[in-house]
Design an enzyme around this catalytic site. Structure first.
Site, mmCIF file in Angstrom:
data_model
loop_
_atom_site.group_PDB
_atom_site.id
_atom_site.type_symbol
_atom_site.label_atom_id
_atom_site.label_comp_id
_atom_site.label_asym_id
_atom_site.label_seq_id
_atom_site.Cartn_x
_atom_site.Cartn_y
_atom_site.Cartn_z
ATOM 1 N N HIS A 25 -0.974 1.871 16.225
ATOM 2 C CA HIS A 25 -1.173 0.677 17.070
ATOM 3 C C HIS A 25 -0.084 0.591 18.142
ATOM 4 O O HIS A 25 0.682 -0.367 18.228
ATOM 5 C CB HIS A 25 -1.178 -0.593 16.210
ATOM 6 C CG HIS A 25 -2.261 -0.619 15.173
ATOM 7 N ND1 HIS A 25 -3.595 -0.724 15.489
ATOM 8 C CD2 HIS A 25 -2.214 -0.538 13.811
ATOM 9 C CE1 HIS A 25 -4.322 -0.716 14.389
ATOM 10 N NE2 HIS A 25 -3.510 -0.593 13.358
ATOM 11 N N ARG B 242 0.834 -1.197 0.000
ATOM 12 C CA ARG B 242 0.000 0.000 0.000
ATOM 13 C C ARG B 242 0.878 1.260 0.000
ATOM 14 O O ARG B 242 2.063 1.206 0.296
ATOM 15 C CB ARG B 242 -0.910 0.014 1.235
ATOM 16 C CG ARG B 242 -2.022 -1.018 1.196
ATOM 17 C CD ARG B 242 -2.790 -1.061 2.501
ATOM 18 N NE ARG B 242 -2.009 -1.669 3.591
ATOM 19 C CZ ARG B 242 -2.455 -1.829 4.831
ATOM 20 N NH1 ARG B 242 -3.664 -1.393 5.157
ATOM 21 N NH2 ARG B 242 -1.694 -2.401 5.754
ATOM 22 N N LYS C 247 1.378 2.027 7.300
ATOM 23 C CA LYS C 247 1.708 1.243 8.489
ATOM 24 C C LYS C 247 2.554 2.044 9.472
ATOM 25 O O LYS C 247 3.128 3.059 9.122
ATOM 26 C CB LYS C 247 2.434 -0.047 8.101
ATOM 27 C CG LYS C 247 1.556 -1.057 7.395
ATOM 28 C CD LYS C 247 0.327 -1.419 8.218
ATOM 29 C CE LYS C 247 0.653 -2.194 9.484
ATOM 30 N NZ LYS C 247 -0.561 -2.476 10.295
ATOM 31 N N GLU D 234 -6.157 4.950 13.613
ATOM 32 C CA GLU D 234 -7.072 4.006 14.267
ATOM 33 C C GLU D 234 -7.802 4.582 15.470
ATOM 34 O O GLU D 234 -8.735 3.942 15.982
ATOM 35 C CB GLU D 234 -6.330 2.719 14.673
ATOM 36 C CG GLU D 234 -5.385 2.845 15.858
ATOM 37 C CD GLU D 234 -3.983 3.276 15.464
ATOM 38 O OE1 GLU D 234 -3.107 3.220 16.338
ATOM 39 O OE2 GLU D 234 -3.773 3.674 14.303
ATOM 40 N N ASP E 159 -20.984 -11.356 20.497
ATOM 41 C CA ASP E 159 -20.710 -9.994 20.944
ATOM 42 C C ASP E 159 -21.335 -9.820 22.324
ATOM 43 O O ASP E 159 -22.211 -10.607 22.723
ATOM 44 C CB ASP E 159 -21.281 -8.964 19.967
ATOM 45 C CG ASP E 159 -20.566 -7.627 20.046
ATOM 46 O OD1 ASP E 159 -19.705 -7.359 19.186
ATOM 47 O OD2 ASP E 159 -20.855 -6.853 20.982
ATOM 48 N N ASP F 226 -2.850 -6.676 15.309
ATOM 49 C CA ASP F 226 -2.227 -5.352 15.382
ATOM 50 C C ASP F 226 -2.284 -4.777 16.792
ATOM 51 O O ASP F 226 -1.453 -3.954 17.171
ATOM 52 C CB ASP F 226 -2.920 -4.370 14.432
ATOM 53 C CG ASP F 226 -2.308 -4.377 13.034
ATOM 54 O OD1 ASP F 226 -1.163 -4.815 12.904
ATOM 55 O OD2 ASP F 226 -2.984 -3.951 12.092
ATOM 56 N N VAL G 34 -12.163 -8.624 17.746
ATOM 57 C CA VAL G 34 -12.516 -7.759 18.867
ATOM 58 C C VAL G 34 -11.557 -6.580 18.923
ATOM 59 O O VAL G 34 -10.340 -6.753 18.859
ATOM 60 C CB VAL G 34 -12.473 -8.539 20.194
ATOM 61 C CG1 VAL G 34 -12.754 -7.614 21.371
ATOM 62 C CG2 VAL G 34 -13.501 -9.668 20.159
ATOM 63 N N LEU G 35 -12.098 -5.381 19.059
ATOM 64 C CA LEU G 35 -11.279 -4.173 19.122
ATOM 65 C C LEU G 35 -11.692 -3.335 20.321
ATOM 66 O O LEU G 35 -12.870 -3.060 20.527
ATOM 67 C CB LEU G 35 -11.458 -3.335 17.848
ATOM 68 C CG LEU G 35 -10.810 -1.944 17.889
ATOM 69 C CD1 LEU G 35 -9.294 -2.070 17.847
ATOM 70 C CD2 LEU G 35 -11.313 -1.069 16.765
ATOM 71 N N TYR H 125 -1.296 4.745 10.569
ATOM 72 C CA TYR H 125 -1.656 3.789 11.617
ATOM 73 C C TYR H 125 -0.471 3.646 12.561
ATOM 74 O O TYR H 125 0.683 3.562 12.120
ATOM 75 C CB TYR H 125 -1.992 2.421 11.020
ATOM 76 C CG TYR H 125 -3.321 2.370 10.298
ATOM 77 C CD1 TYR H 125 -4.522 2.542 10.980
ATOM 78 C CD2 TYR H 125 -3.378 2.125 8.926
ATOM 79 C CE1 TYR H 125 -5.742 2.495 10.317
ATOM 80 C CE2 TYR H 125 -4.588 2.076 8.250
ATOM 81 C CZ TYR H 125 -5.769 2.264 8.958
ATOM 82 O OH TYR H 125 -6.972 2.210 8.298
ATOM 83 N N VAL I 223 -1.453 -12.551 10.349
ATOM 84 C CA VAL I 223 -0.737 -11.535 9.565
ATOM 85 C C VAL I 223 -1.138 -10.146 10.052
ATOM 86 O O VAL I 223 -2.325 -9.814 10.129
ATOM 87 C CB VAL I 223 -1.030 -11.704 8.067
ATOM 88 C CG1 VAL I 223 -0.411 -10.561 7.271
ATOM 89 C CG2 VAL I 223 -0.498 -13.040 7.571
ATOM 90 N N ALA I 224 -0.121 -9.347 10.373
ATOM 91 C CA ALA I 224 -0.380 -8.056 11.011
ATOM 92 C C ALA I 224 -0.766 -6.949 10.032
ATOM 93 O O ALA I 224 -1.173 -5.877 10.474
ATOM 94 C CB ALA I 224 0.843 -7.628 11.820
ATOM 95 N N SER J 51 -21.686 -13.204 24.079
ATOM 96 C CA SER J 51 -20.348 -13.744 24.281
ATOM 97 C C SER J 51 -20.022 -13.954 25.756
ATOM 98 O O SER J 51 -19.967 -13.004 26.535
ATOM 99 C CB SER J 51 -19.307 -12.807 23.659
ATOM 100 O OG SER J 51 -18.017 -13.363 23.781
ATOM 101 N N ARG K 68 -26.206 -4.487 19.460
ATOM 102 C CA ARG K 68 -25.500 -4.892 18.236
ATOM 103 C C ARG K 68 -25.998 -6.251 17.764
ATOM 104 O O ARG K 68 -26.217 -6.453 16.568
ATOM 105 C CB ARG K 68 -23.990 -4.939 18.491
ATOM 106 C CG ARG K 68 -23.164 -5.228 17.249
ATOM 107 C CD ARG K 68 -23.297 -4.131 16.209
ATOM 108 N NE ARG K 68 -22.435 -4.363 15.069
ATOM 109 C CZ ARG K 68 -22.388 -3.583 13.997
ATOM 110 N NH1 ARG K 68 -23.166 -2.506 13.928
ATOM 111 N NH2 ARG K 68 -21.575 -3.857 12.988
#
Length: 372
Positions: A96, A15, A75, A118, A198, A270, A239-240, A94, A298-299, A220, A203
Site C-alpha cells: 500500500h 497475523r 503488513k 495488493e 457503484d 490502507d 472503493v479501491l 502487502y 482501522v488500517a 454512484s 456490476r
C-alpha cells in the site's frame, strides 16, 4: 531458497505471513523456512507446529532479515524493518505504497525487490491476493460499524436490524467490489436496509440479479450520495483503485447531512481512505468523532480475526510464494505477467505506474527494471 517469516510488529497485528502447512509446502519444494519465535502463538500456530514440518525457529527479526533471501510478511514493513532490508532481498507482503511516501523512500533506498500482494492480478482482472482480506474486511466493517453504533461507543444507539415495531437501520455501501459486496451481504443478513453504490452498470446489474429487491442498487453520483446520507446510520467506504490512492467520495461538508451518532467505516484507509475526514486508527483506539459522526478507520481490520485471516491469506499467496522460491524472483516475475503486476519496487526503481505518478518518482516498467 532461505525464506524468513518475521513476527508482525504493527499495532494489534496478530497475523503471520505463513501457516505451518504453507511452510511445509515450501520445504517439500526443497527450500528452507525460518520463523520468528512466537510469531503465530497468539492465534494457535505454535513454534512446535512449525518445527514439526521442518521450519527453523529463530529469536529475533534481525536474524531473519540478515539471513533470509525472501521475506514473507502480512503488513507493510515498518520503518525499522525497512532499514533491515538489503539489496537483492525479496520482500513479499502487502505494501500500500501510494499513501505512504516514507515506506516508499525506504524501500527504494534499500535496493530490495518488493512484490505487493495488493497489485498481483489474475486472468479475470481480479486481485487474487487482496480478495481474501477484502472479504474479511468487508464483513468486519458491518460487525465493527454495528458495535460503533452502540451508545456506549459514541454512536446513536441503533440496532442495525431493528426489532418488531422498530424499523431497521439504513446502511449505505460505497463500492460494489469484493469489500462492498461482502459488507452489503453481512448488513443484509442482520436485516438492515442496504443500498450499494457503484459506477459500473454491469456490476450493479450483477448485484441486482443476485439479490433483487433485498438490496437497493444505486448508480454512484454525488447527488445520489447526498440523498442517502441523511437516512444512513452506517456508511461503509469500500472503493479501491488498484495501487493508487482512494478517491475522496465524501467531503467534510457532507457530514452535516448525517445524523449525530451515525457511523462511517472506511475500509479504504490502507489506500488513504475515501472520506476526507478519515485518518488511520488502530484496534487499540479504533474510532474518533468529526462533526458528530463516528469514524472507524482501522488500517489492519483483518488483524482482529487473525487466525481466519492468516489461513485465508496463505491459501491465496502460497502458489505465488512457491513460484518465487522455485524460480527465483527475476525468472518468476518475467514468466508470469500477473505476478509481475505485483512488483512495486526493484533495485531502487519504482515499477508500478500509479505509485510512481502519485509520489513523484520516475516510472520504470517492471520488464525494463528486471532486464527482461
Amino acid at each position: 531458497m532461505l525464506i524468513g517469516v518475521p513476527k508482525e510488529i504493527k499495532n494489534h497485528e496478530y497475523r503471520i505471513g505463513l501457516t505451518p502447512a504453507g511452510a511445509r509446502e515450501l520445504i517439500n519444494h526443497g527450500h528452507r523456512v525460518m520463523v520468528q519465535r512466537d510469531g503465530g502463538k497468539l492465534i494457535g500456530l505454535t513454534d512446535e507446529a512449525y518445527r514439526k514440518v521442518g521450519a527453523e525457529i529463530v529469536e529475533t527479526p534481525a536474524e531473519i532479515f540478515e539471513r533470509a533471501e525472501m521475506i514473507i510478511k502480512v503488513k507493510e514493513p515498518q520503518p525499522e524493518e525497512c532499514r533491515m532490508l538489503r539489496e537483492g532481498q525479496l520482500l513479499f507482503t502487502y505494501l500500500h505504497l501510494a499513501p505512504d511516501p516514507e515506506q516508499t523512500r525506504l524501500l527504494v533506498e534499500s535496493g530490495c525487490t518488493a512484490v505487493a500482494y495488493e497489485t498481483v492480478t489474475d486472468g479475470n482482472g481480479g486481485l487474487p491476493l487482496l480478495a481474501p482480506m477484502s472479504e474479511v474486511a468487508g464483513r468486519m466493517s458491518i460487525q465493527a460499524g454495528a458495535h460503533a453504533l452502540e451508545r456506549a461507543q459514541g454512536g446513536a444507539g441503533i440496532l442495525l436490524g431493528g426489532v418488531p415495531g422498530v424499523p431497521p437501520a439504513e446502511v449505505v455501501v460505497l463500492g460494489g467490489g469484493v469489500v462492498g459486496l461482502n459488507a452489503a451481504r453481512m448488513a443484509m443478513g442482520l436485516e438492515a436496509n442496504v443500498s450499494i453504490l457503484d459506477r459500473s452498470l454491469p456490476r450493479l446489474k450483477y448485484i441486482d440479479e443476485l439479490y433483487g429487491d433485498r438490496m437497493n442498487t444505486v448508480y454512484s453520483t454525488t447527488e445520489a450520495i447526498d440523498a442517502l446520507l441523511p437516512r444512513a446510520a452506517l456508511v461503509v467506504g469500500a472503493v479501491l483503485l488498484p495501487g493508487t490512492a482512494a478517491p475522496k467520495l465524501i467531503r467534510r461538508e457532507q457530514l452535516g447531512l448525517m445524523q449525530p451518532g451515525s457511523v462511517i467505516a472506511d475500509v479504504a484507509i490502507d489506500q488513504g481512505g475515501c472520506f476526507e475526514t478519515s485518518r488511520p486508527t488502530t484496534h487499540q483506539d479504533p474510532t474518533f468523532e468529526v462533526d458528530g459522526v463516528v469514524h472507524y478507520c482501522v488500517a489492519n481490520m483483518p488483524g482482529a480475526v487473525a487466525r481466519t485471516s492468516t489461513f485465508a491469506l496463505t491459501n491465496a499467496t502460497l502458489p505465488f510464494a512457491v513460484a518465487l522460491a522455485d524460480k527465483g524472483a527475476r525468472r518468476a516475475l518475467l514468466d508470469d505477467e500477473h505476478l509481475r503486476e505485483g512488483l512495486n519496487v526493484h533495485a531502487g526503481k519504482i515499477t508500478y505506474r500509479a505509485v510512481a505518478e502519485g509520489l513523484g518518482y520516475e516510472y520504470v516498467p517492471a520488464v525494463t527494471a528486471l532486464g527482461g
